[in-house]
Each structure stands twice: as C-alpha cells, then as structure tokens.
Write a protein that holds these residues in place. Structure first.
Motif, short mmCIF file in Angstrom:
data_model
loop_
_atom_site.label_atom_id
_atom_site.label_comp_id
_atom_site.label_asym_id
_atom_site.label_seq_id
_atom_site.Cartn_x
_atom_site.Cartn_y
_atom_site.Cartn_z
N GLY A 457 11.02 -7.24 -1.61
CA GLY A 457 9.88 -6.91 -2.45
C GLY A 457 8.57 -7.25 -1.75
N TYR A 458 8.56 -8.37 -1.04
CA TYR A 458 7.37 -8.76 -0.29
C TYR A 458 7.07 -7.74 0.81
CZ TYR A 458 4.32 -11.45 2.82
OH TYR A 458 3.29 -11.84 3.62
N VAL A 459 8.12 -7.33 1.53
CA VAL A 459 7.95 -6.31 2.58
C VAL A 459 7.37 -5.03 1.98
CG1 VAL A 459 9.16 -4.88 4.28
CG2 VAL A 459 9.85 -7.26 3.94
N LEU A 460 7.89 -4.66 0.83
CA LEU A 460 7.48 -3.41 0.17
C LEU A 460 6.02 -3.47 -0.27
CD1 LEU A 460 8.80 -0.73 -0.66
CD2 LEU A 460 9.38 -1.79 -2.85
N VAL A 461 5.64 -4.59 -0.87
CA VAL A 461 4.26 -4.74 -1.35
C VAL A 461 3.29 -4.71 -0.18
CG1 VAL A 461 2.64 -6.33 -2.45
CG2 VAL A 461 4.89 -5.93 -3.47
N ARG A 462 3.63 -5.40 0.91
CA ARG A 462 2.77 -5.39 2.10
C ARG A 462 2.59 -3.97 2.62
NH1 ARG A 462 1.52 -9.61 5.51
NH2 ARG A 462 1.67 -8.12 7.22
N ALA A 463 3.70 -3.23 2.71
CA ALA A 463 3.63 -1.85 3.22
C ALA A 463 2.77 -0.98 2.30
CB ALA A 463 5.03 -1.26 3.35
N PHE A 464 2.91 -1.19 0.99
CA PHE A 464 2.15 -0.40 0.01
C PHE A 464 0.66 -0.68 0.14
CE2 PHE A 464 0.41 0.20 -4.32
CZ PHE A 464 0.72 1.54 -4.49
N ILE A 465 0.29 -1.95 0.23
CA ILE A 465 -1.13 -2.32 0.36
C ILE A 465 -1.71 -1.80 1.67
CG2 ILE A 465 -2.71 -4.27 0.61
CD1 ILE A 465 -0.88 -5.83 -1.30
N ASP A 466 -0.93 -1.98 2.75
CA ASP A 466 -1.42 -1.51 4.07
C ASP A 466 -1.64 0.00 4.08
OD1 ASP A 466 -1.32 -4.09 4.97
OD2 ASP A 466 0.58 -3.87 6.06
N THR A 467 -0.72 0.73 3.43
CA THR A 467 -0.83 2.19 3.42
C THR A 467 -2.01 2.66 2.59
OG1 THR A 467 1.59 2.33 3.64
CG2 THR A 467 0.45 4.34 2.99
N LEU A 468 -2.31 1.93 1.51
CA LEU A 468 -3.47 2.28 0.69
C LEU A 468 -4.77 1.94 1.42
CD1 LEU A 468 -2.45 1.18 -2.93
CD2 LEU A 468 -2.48 3.50 -1.97
N ASP A 469 -4.77 0.80 2.12
CA ASP A 469 -5.98 0.37 2.82
C ASP A 469 -6.33 1.30 3.98
OD1 ASP A 469 -6.32 -1.75 1.15
OD2 ASP A 469 -5.45 -3.25 2.50
N GLU A 470 -5.30 1.74 4.70
CA GLU A 470 -5.52 2.60 5.86
C GLU A 470 -4.51 3.72 5.85
OE1 GLU A 470 -5.63 2.31 10.75
OE2 GLU A 470 -5.65 0.49 9.53
N PRO A 471 -4.92 4.93 5.48
CA PRO A 471 -3.99 6.07 5.41
C PRO A 471 -3.16 6.18 6.68
CG PRO A 471 -6.12 6.69 4.54
CD PRO A 471 -6.29 5.32 5.12
N TYR A 472 -1.87 6.35 6.50
CA TYR A 472 -0.93 6.31 7.63
C TYR A 472 -1.26 7.36 8.69
CZ TYR A 472 3.30 6.70 10.36
OH TYR A 472 4.19 6.76 11.41
N GLY A 473 -1.33 6.89 9.93
CA GLY A 473 -1.43 7.77 11.09
C GLY A 473 -2.70 8.57 11.22
N TYR A 475 -3.59 10.91 9.30
CA TYR A 475 -3.33 12.31 8.90
C TYR A 475 -4.22 12.70 7.72
CZ TYR A 475 0.91 12.08 11.76
OH TYR A 475 1.79 11.96 12.82
N PRO A 476 -4.44 14.01 7.53
CA PRO A 476 -5.21 14.47 6.37
C PRO A 476 -4.57 14.00 5.07
CG PRO A 476 -4.88 16.27 7.93
CD PRO A 476 -4.03 15.13 8.40
N ALA A 477 -5.40 13.73 4.07
CA ALA A 477 -4.90 13.21 2.79
C ALA A 477 -3.88 14.15 2.16
CB ALA A 477 -6.07 12.97 1.84
N TRP A 478 -4.11 15.46 2.28
CA TRP A 478 -3.18 16.39 1.63
C TRP A 478 -1.79 16.33 2.25
CZ3 TRP A 478 -0.43 20.34 3.83
CH2 TRP A 478 -0.84 20.78 5.10
N MET A 479 -1.71 16.12 3.57
CA MET A 479 -0.40 16.01 4.21
C MET A 479 0.32 14.74 3.76
SD MET A 479 -0.81 17.37 8.15
CE MET A 479 0.98 17.38 8.40
N LEU A 480 -0.41 13.63 3.66
CA LEU A 480 0.19 12.38 3.19
C LEU A 480 0.63 12.51 1.74
CD1 LEU A 480 -2.25 9.74 4.76
CD2 LEU A 480 0.00 10.45 5.59
N ASN A 481 -0.15 13.21 0.93
CA ASN A 481 0.20 13.36 -0.48
C ASN A 481 1.41 14.26 -0.68
OD1 ASN A 481 -1.90 11.71 -1.33
ND2 ASN A 481 -3.36 13.41 -1.55
N VAL A 482 1.51 15.31 0.14
CA VAL A 482 2.63 16.25 -0.02
C VAL A 482 3.90 15.71 0.63
CG1 VAL A 482 3.50 18.54 0.61
CG2 VAL A 482 1.16 18.26 -0.20
#
Length: 518
Positions: A457-473, A475-482
């Motif tokens: 759960g700790y690993v998951l929360v960290r990944a979730f926060i990191d991904t929200l803070d800095e969009p992965y890679g 990439y354009p928001a629409w690609m990450l959303n889709v």
C-alpha cells in the motif's frame, strides 16, 4: 442450462481434470511456474533497481520482501487455485461469490499485459538475428528508435512498421500453437524444454561477460553496499515492488497454474523452489548485466554509472553497444536476445493462460475455441497498437500504469479481501498444510492480511502521488488519460460487467465436497 450445470457437477474429478487439462507431475508444474516468474523483468529490471537502491545492501530488503510478502502471497495464490480447482474468477467465486470480480480484474490485467508483452518478444527475436552481423552499426540508439521502430512524435498512428509487424505475427502464431496444444503438451512441455535451455544460455552469457575487460569494475559498482540506503523507506518500497513484479503473483497466473496440479502435491515446498529459483536467476542476471556494463564503461573511458540503463534502453541500446565492442560480440548478442525470447515466451504463455482458462470456465468452451476467442482479438489489438510507429510510446504508458495501478492495486485488494473481509486464510492454510512440507499458521496469516498489504500500500501511494505530481514520461495528458489512467480504470469496470454478464450457479470443486464431508 440447469441440466448442463448438473451434468458438469456430476462428472468425476478425473473427468473434470481431463477436460481442463493438468500438469503431468510436480516437476513440470515447478518448471512452468519458474518459466512464468522468470521473464524480461528479471533480466533488465532487477539489476537497475538493485543498483539504484543501495547496491549490495539492497540484498537485505530484497530478502525481507521475499520472505514477508513474496512467498506468503505466492502461497495464497497457490492455496486459492489448488483448493478450488478453477481459473482465477472461478476459484475466487468458489471462495465467495463476492470475490469473483477480483478474479476478472486479474484476467483483464493479464489480457492487457499479453497484448504489449508480445511485441517486446518480437523486438528481441529481430535483435537475435541483428546480432549476427551487428546490423545496428555504430549508432545502436539511432538504429533502434529510428531505422528499426521508426518512432513517431507523441500521438497514435496507424503507420505499420513491417519488420515489427512480421515478427509480432510470428510470435503470436507460436504462442497460440503452444496454447492450443494444452496444459501438459503445450505449456508444460514448452517449460520442460525452454527453462533448462534458458538457464544454460544465460549462464554461458554470464560466464562470457565475467571475462570481459572491466567486468570487475561493473560488479563493484553493483555490489558495493550503501548501508545508508537501508534507512530510506523508498529502498524498502522498491524491494517489495520488485518482488511482486518478478514472481508473477497477484494477477491470476499462479492461481491458474495451481489448479492444474495433483491434489496431493506439496504446494508450499514447490513455492519455496519457485521463489528462490526466481531470485537466483535475478542475481545471475545482475552479475551478467553489470559485468557487461563494466566492459562498456571501460571501453568508453567513462564511469559505470554513466552507462547504466534499464528496461528497453538496456536491452536494445546499451547491450548492442557492448556487442559491437566485445570480442565474440555476436555470440553474446545471440545468447542475450535469445534468452529474452525464451524468458518472454514462457511468461507470455502463462499470462494468456489466465484469460483462456477464465473464458473456458465462464462460457463452457473447449480449449481450442477458447484459445482462438482470446488469442485472435489479443493479436489484433497487439498489432494495431504496437506494430506501428507510435507503438513504443503506447507500450511505455500502458506498461507503467498496468504495473503500478493494476498488479499492485489488485494484490493489495486481494489480500485485504481474503484476509480481513472473507476471513478465508485459516481454511486456505489448512488446505495447503494437508500435504505441504512447510506448514502455514498465524505468522503467514498476519503477513498476508496485515504486513504485506501495508508495505505494498505504501508503494502504491508513493507511485500515485509521484504520478500526479509529475505526469509520467512527459507524455501529453490525453495519452496518459486514455492509455494510462483510462486503461487501469476500465479494467475494474470490465471485471464487474463480466462477472454479472452470465451469472450461473457456482458448484464447489470435488475437493471441497470431500473436505466438507470430513
């Protein structure tokens, strides 16, 4: 429907097993389970994760994670599948109808992984032949992203890359053939041949890498312990994440494989063999990869940390550069990329088997029909999304989100549901303890219901926060959303819909009736 259901429930255990298929022996099951666990992540992910998280000191949190989360969850998967004798959804439903969506969630994750995993194997197959004449020339990076993949700008295209398309179709043809042959003649027989071959090929590769100039420097870089790293919670989080990604647990594979094993099999002893074999291969991969990177660093006159890479970059950019400079490089290349193909195929077969088994149980299909119903759509999606100039970009996004917010999330939910919601752990422990050489008790239940969910759960929360803070890679928001958030969310919706699409009575496995009778 009622009469068909009655007929199915009236069949003998032997008839049911003959229809579903089964592994011929414990040895075949162990090799198949190792084949599933040992995949691309062992070769290109573990060395980098270890290096980034304390080097030699990472062995401590890694072993702790293996013993407190990896093996306990592996036993949980084994217990569910072996006791209830079904696919992931059916086994979950036999434990409790409320748990069936968990099984379909796992099936959805496996389907998504299968459609992009196949193209990585296709890359490796092409590079096995490229290694012979070092077709990438003096610029491996430019060749991979440019001439070979013809990678486009961020977006989605339907511009197919012939070299990838043909290799991908061959990979799918081979996989569907193996699946169609059945549990023992296809999956089991493939594992019996491929796993020893993989160990021999990769072992020879490691020995060759150890004799390259600079190999010692590479190993020093990997194994020099940074003891201060043990105070960093992110290092421990990385260890728990690595264990779950590499053991093929939490998304239906080991539930499905355990359902094909004889009723009197020692499942806990088998789990120890699989778990430690997987970790041993990861250590072997770390030695081979960093020995080769040490050579590359020396040849380029730079520090080892300047050439370290993981994933796609390690396999298709760094290693071709090593192959170009090393004596006997073509042999190293054939062994390395051939190992990727073998490891990838055994893992892909296990991932797809989760889907095939679930569809067979849900819709009463014979094996060949189920393989075609699952495999053909998977192949079409795989080709349309990943054999194009935008394929690598989509792959990168889907892989990240399905791993972080698919596999890890469903694992945490499964442990909480089974441990605290359904209170299923005492019954599952009793089942494994009947023939298991390692007895499970309160410690195992505490690890599965409390310790492992908290760590993951700790690993998951960290990944979730990191991904929200800095969009992965970037990439354009629409690609990450889709392809990212959309894919992860859609899997949950589909799991619920499929659960209720064809609701039918769930008869217990014959084993369950025998236990109730006692």
């Amino acid at each position: 429907m009622a009469s068909a259901e009655h007929s199915s429930s009236a069949t003998s255990p032997e008839q049911q097993e003959a229809r579903r298929g089964a592994f011929s022996s414990r040895k075949v099951f162990i090799l198949a389970a190792i084949g599933s666990a040992v995949g691309l992540g062992n070769i290109w992910r573990f060395p980098y994760v270890a290096y980034e998280n304390g080097g030699g000191a990472f062995v401590i949190p890694y072993l702790v994670a293996l013993l407190t989360a990896g093996l306990p969850f592996l036993f949980l998967d084994y217990a569910i599948g072996h006791k209830h004798r079904g696919s992931a959804p059916l086994s979950m439903a036999r434990e409790s109808r409320k748990a069936e969506p968990l099984g379909w969630w796992q099936v959805g994750i496996c389907f998504v992984i299968a459609v992009y995993y196949a193209v990585i194997i296709a890359y490796a197959a092409r590079y096995t032949f490229f290694s012979i004449d070092k077709a990438w020339g003096s610029d491996p990076e430019g060749f991979f992203f440019g001439e070979f993949l013809q990678t486009s700008d961020p977006g989605v295209t339907l511009d197919f890359v012939a070299g990838v398309l043909i290799a991908l179709l061959i990979v799918w043809a081979a996989v569907l053939l193996i699946m169609g042959l059945g549990v023992q003649k296809g999956i089991g027989a493939t594992s019996v041949v491929f796993i020893p071959l993989l160990v021999l090929a990769f072992g020879f590769l490691v020995v060759r890498a150890l004799f390259l100039p600079g190999a010692g420097e590479g190993l020093d870089t990997l194994f020099s312990p940074n003891w201060d790293a043990l105070r960093d919670t992110s290092v421990w989080a990385a260890a728990f994440g690595q264990i779950f990604f590499s053991l093929s647990i939490g998304f239906g594979i080991m539930i499905t494989y355990a359902s094909y094993v004889g009723r009197r099999t020692d499942m806990t002893g088998s789990g120890l063999v699989v778990g430690f074999a997987n970790s041993s291969f990861e250590l072997l991969a770390g030695i081979g990869v960093f020995a080769a990177l040490g050579f590359m660093a020396q040849a380029g006159g730079v520090a080892v940390d300047e050439v370290v890479a993981d994933g796609i970059g390690l396999a298709f950019v760094a290693f071709p550069a090593i192959i170009s400079q090393a004596a006997g490089g073509s042999l190293i290349g054939v062994l390395f990329f051939g190992s990727l193909v073998i490891a990838g195929l055994t893992s892909l077969v296990s991932v797809l088997e989760v889907v095939v088994s679930a569809v067979r149980d849900k819709f009463d299909l014979n094996r060949v029909t189920a393989v075609l119903v699952v495999g053909v759509p998977a192949m079409v999606v795989s080709v349309v999304l990943f054999a194009t100039t935008s394929g690598l970009l989509v792959l990168d996004i889907v892989d990240y989100f399905v791993n972080q917010f698919g596999i890890l999330l469903v694992a945490v939910v499964t442990m909480i549901v089974m441990g605290l919601g359904l209170r299923a752990l005492p019954g599952l422990a009793a089942h494994l303890n009947r023939y298991g050489s390692v007895k499970l008790g309160r410690t195992w239940m505490a690890l599965v219901a409390v310790i492992a969910p908290l760590a993951l759960g700790y690993v998951l929360v960290r990944a979730f926060i990191d991904t929200l803070d800095e969009p992965y890679g970037g990439y354009p928001a629409w690609m990450l959303n889709v392809f990212g958030w959309g894919t992860a969310g859609l899997l949950i919706v589909v799991a619920i819909v499929v659960t209720f699409a064809r609701r039918k009575p769930v008869t217990p496995a014959h084993d369950d009736r025998e236990e109730v009778g006692r």
